[in-house]
Design an enzyme around this catalytic site. Structure first.
Site, PDB file in Angstrom:
ATOM      1  N   GLY A 136      21.651  31.590 -23.534  1.00 32.55           N
ATOM      2  CA  GLY A 136      21.169  30.242 -23.250  1.00 32.55           C
ATOM      3  C   GLY A 136      19.655  30.244 -23.418  1.00 32.55           C
ATOM      4  N   ALA A 137      19.148  29.281 -24.184  1.00 32.72           N
ATOM      5  CA  ALA A 137      17.739  29.332 -24.615  1.00 32.72           C
ATOM      6  C   ALA A 137      16.731  29.523 -23.468  1.00 32.72           C
ATOM      7  CB  ALA A 137      17.420  28.082 -25.437  1.00 32.72           C
ATOM      8  N   ARG A 181      17.035  37.899 -30.638  1.00 28.24           N
ATOM      9  CA  ARG A 181      17.808  36.739 -31.107  1.00 28.24           C
ATOM     10  C   ARG A 181      16.821  35.756 -31.763  1.00 28.24           C
ATOM     11  NH1 ARG A 181      22.190  34.276 -27.300  1.00 28.24           N
ATOM     12  NH2 ARG A 181      23.085  33.827 -29.347  1.00 28.24           N
ATOM     13  N   GLN A 198      31.784  30.216 -24.219  1.00 26.33           N
ATOM     14  CA  GLN A 198      30.862  29.818 -23.146  1.00 26.33           C
ATOM     15  C   GLN A 198      31.377  28.614 -22.367  1.00 26.33           C
ATOM     16  OE1 GLN A 198      29.945  30.491 -26.305  1.00 26.33           O
ATOM     17  NE2 GLN A 198      27.890  31.346 -26.439  1.00 26.33           N
ATOM     18  N   ASP A 255      18.790  24.856 -28.819  1.00 28.85           N
ATOM     19  CA  ASP A 255      18.074  26.129 -28.950  1.00 28.85           C
ATOM     20  C   ASP A 255      16.734  25.962 -29.646  1.00 28.85           C
ATOM     21  OD1 ASP A 255      21.096  26.869 -28.757  1.00 28.85           O
ATOM     22  OD2 ASP A 255      19.912  28.610 -28.119  1.00 28.85           O
ATOM     23  N   LYS A 277      24.574  25.513 -30.372  1.00 35.14           N
ATOM     24  CA  LYS A 277      25.766  26.338 -30.575  1.00 35.14           C
ATOM     25  C   LYS A 277      26.647  25.818 -31.711  1.00 35.14           C
ATOM     26  CE  LYS A 277      26.539  29.364 -29.041  1.00 35.14           C
ATOM     27  NZ  LYS A 277      26.150  30.612 -29.742  1.00 35.14           N
TER      28      LYS A 277
HETATM   29  O1  MRU Z   1      24.573  31.883 -27.956  1.00 35.37           O
HETATM   30  P1  MRU Z   1      24.153  31.239 -26.675  1.00 35.37           P
HETATM   31  O2  MRU Z   1      25.208  31.270 -25.622  1.00 35.37           O
HETATM   32  O3  MRU Z   1      22.821  31.764 -26.198  1.00 35.37           O
HETATM   33  O4  MRU Z   1      23.947  29.723 -27.080  1.00 35.37           O
HETATM   34  C1  MRU Z   1      23.590  28.808 -26.075  1.00 35.37           C
HETATM   35  C2  MRU Z   1      23.491  27.411 -26.556  1.00 35.37           C
HETATM   36  O5  MRU Z   1      23.693  27.111 -27.700  1.00 35.37           O
HETATM   37  C3  MRU Z   1      23.023  26.409 -25.548  1.00 35.37           C
HETATM   38  O6  MRU Z   1      23.608  25.163 -25.780  1.00 35.37           O
HETATM   39  C4  MRU Z   1      21.495  26.270 -25.640  1.00 35.37           C
HETATM   40  O7  MRU Z   1      20.892  27.536 -25.592  1.00 35.37           O
HETATM   41  C5  MRU Z   1      20.945  25.433 -24.563  1.00 35.37           C
HETATM   42  S1  MRU Z   1      21.072  26.201 -22.985  1.00 35.37           S
HETATM   43  C6  MRU Z   1      20.323  25.217 -21.835  1.00 35.37           C
END
Ligand code: MRU
Length: 345
Positions: free
Chosen positions: A46-47, A86, A193, A234, A245
């Site tokens: 999550g970002a 990442r 997720q 992100d 995502k």
């Molecule tokens: O691969 P992830 O689980 O890190 O991807 C997360 C997402 O795409 C979330 O929607 C995004 O980071 C926003 S979290 C507040």
């Protein structure tokens, strides 16, 4: 509310999101390489949460840095290791830049004070993130219709942040304001997720939640039950293109086809105004095993080709509004996002 990440006894502690919802186990990181590994392997994801983890990773790295070696070089090494984990979520690079800036403000001080300043900066980033999410919730809650369902994708909740969440923060704020809400959570293949994390978080808050597989979204959007779609982000380009995502783009197109508003909730630190459009956003490709296996079970035949892009870009024309801690940006986004970024909260 679950604690996603904390600085405790000179270590970084985070809940292992790969094991949720069935097991609540915490991972304790004693050096920055372990923090980097946890980000890469999605122990934490999550970002905004990745940003907090990276900031704490820098503080941890400098705490263990060799006193008699070049500190500037060690800081750079730590930042580069964390930056390589990442590529898509810009919050990671935003947090590393902020930690670098703080280091350069204090580097002339005795080493113990430098270390303390970095620990405090990382903790400030964590605490600010929770406040930011509450503000996103306050700005976004009025957009959530009363008595209709809300569709979300992935997990943009407390687990994806330092607490409260962005998209789920808006849902929480609307729920706390007394709106009658039912959440449809996309399961979000391949990492699940939505099925594992969003469902778990919302159930703990008592918010009615139904998990659907990603390919059911069209069916439910067509049914007329869904009042809006809300997701996190992100990275958001200057023109409002949104990386989120994988599967978000599909949802946005479906929402437009059914005249359902499509909202994005994200902090200002997710804006990347240095890039003009989404084509410039680096998209992470993750290991094929995430697609070929579900919970350790192989589901595909040997030898088949597999692709696993972890994110996609939703063109800005499909985005109804972008909710930030400083207010709501409406199209045209070039002007509204820059105005929000430059404004004081
Ligand atoms: O691969 P992830 O689980 O890190 O991807 C997360 C997402 O795409 C979330 O929607 C995004 O980071 C926003 S979290 C507040």
């Amino acid at each position: 509310m679950v604690e996603t990440i904390a600085w405790r006894d000179s270590k970084v502690v985070m809940i292992d999101q790969r094991l949720l919802p069935h097991e609540q186990r915490y991972v304790v990181c004693e050096d920055y390489q372990q923090v980097a590994d946890c980000i890469r392997k999605m122990v934490i994801r999550g970002a905004p949460a990745i940003g907090v983890a990276a900031a704490m990773g820098v503080a941890l790295g400098m705490l263990r840095a060799a006193k008699d070696e070049d500190l500037d070089a060690q800081l750079e090494q730590i930042c580069q290791t964390l930056a390589s984990t990442r590529p898509t979520a810009v919050n990671l690079f935003w947090a590393l830049d902020r930690m670098r800036r703080r280091y350069h403000q204090v580097r002339h001080l005795p080493l113990e004070q430098v270390r303390q300043a970095l620990i405090e900066e990382a903790e400030r980033i964590r605490l600010e993130d929770i406040e930011i999410n509450r503000a996103i919730g306050r700005h976004g809650a009025p957009l959530i219709p009363d008595g209709k369902a809300v569709l979300t994708h992935c997990n943009a909740g407390a687990l994806a942040t330092a607490g409260y969440g962005t998209a789920l923060g808006v849902i929480r704020a609307a729920w706390e304001a007394g709106k009658r809400i039912h959440v449809y959570a996309d399961e979000t293949r391949p990492f699940l997720q939505g099925a594992r994390l969003t469902a778990w978080e919302l159930l703990q808050d008592g918010i009615p939640t139904t998990v659907i597989t990603d390919n059911m979204a069209g069916y439910f959007l067509r049914s007329g039950r869904i009042g809006c779609v809300i997701v996190g982000a992100d990275r958001i380009a200057a023109n409002g293109d949104v990386a989120n995502k994988i599967g978000t783009y599909t949802l946005a197109v479906l929402a437009r086809a059914h005249n359902v508003p499509f909202y994005v909730a994200a902090p200002i630190s997710t804006l990347d105004l240095n890039i003009s459009c989404g084509d410039e956003i680096p998209i992470e490709h993750r290991p094929p095993e995430e697609v070929t296996h579900i919970c350790g079970h192989k589901i595909t035949p040997d030898g088949v080709g597999v692709e696993n892009p972890a994110f996609d870009v939703t063109p800005h024309e499909y985005v109804t509004a972008i909710i930030t801690e400083k207010g709501v940006a409406w199209p045209p986004y070039e002007a509204s996002l820059r105005a929000l970024a430059d404004s004081t909260p």
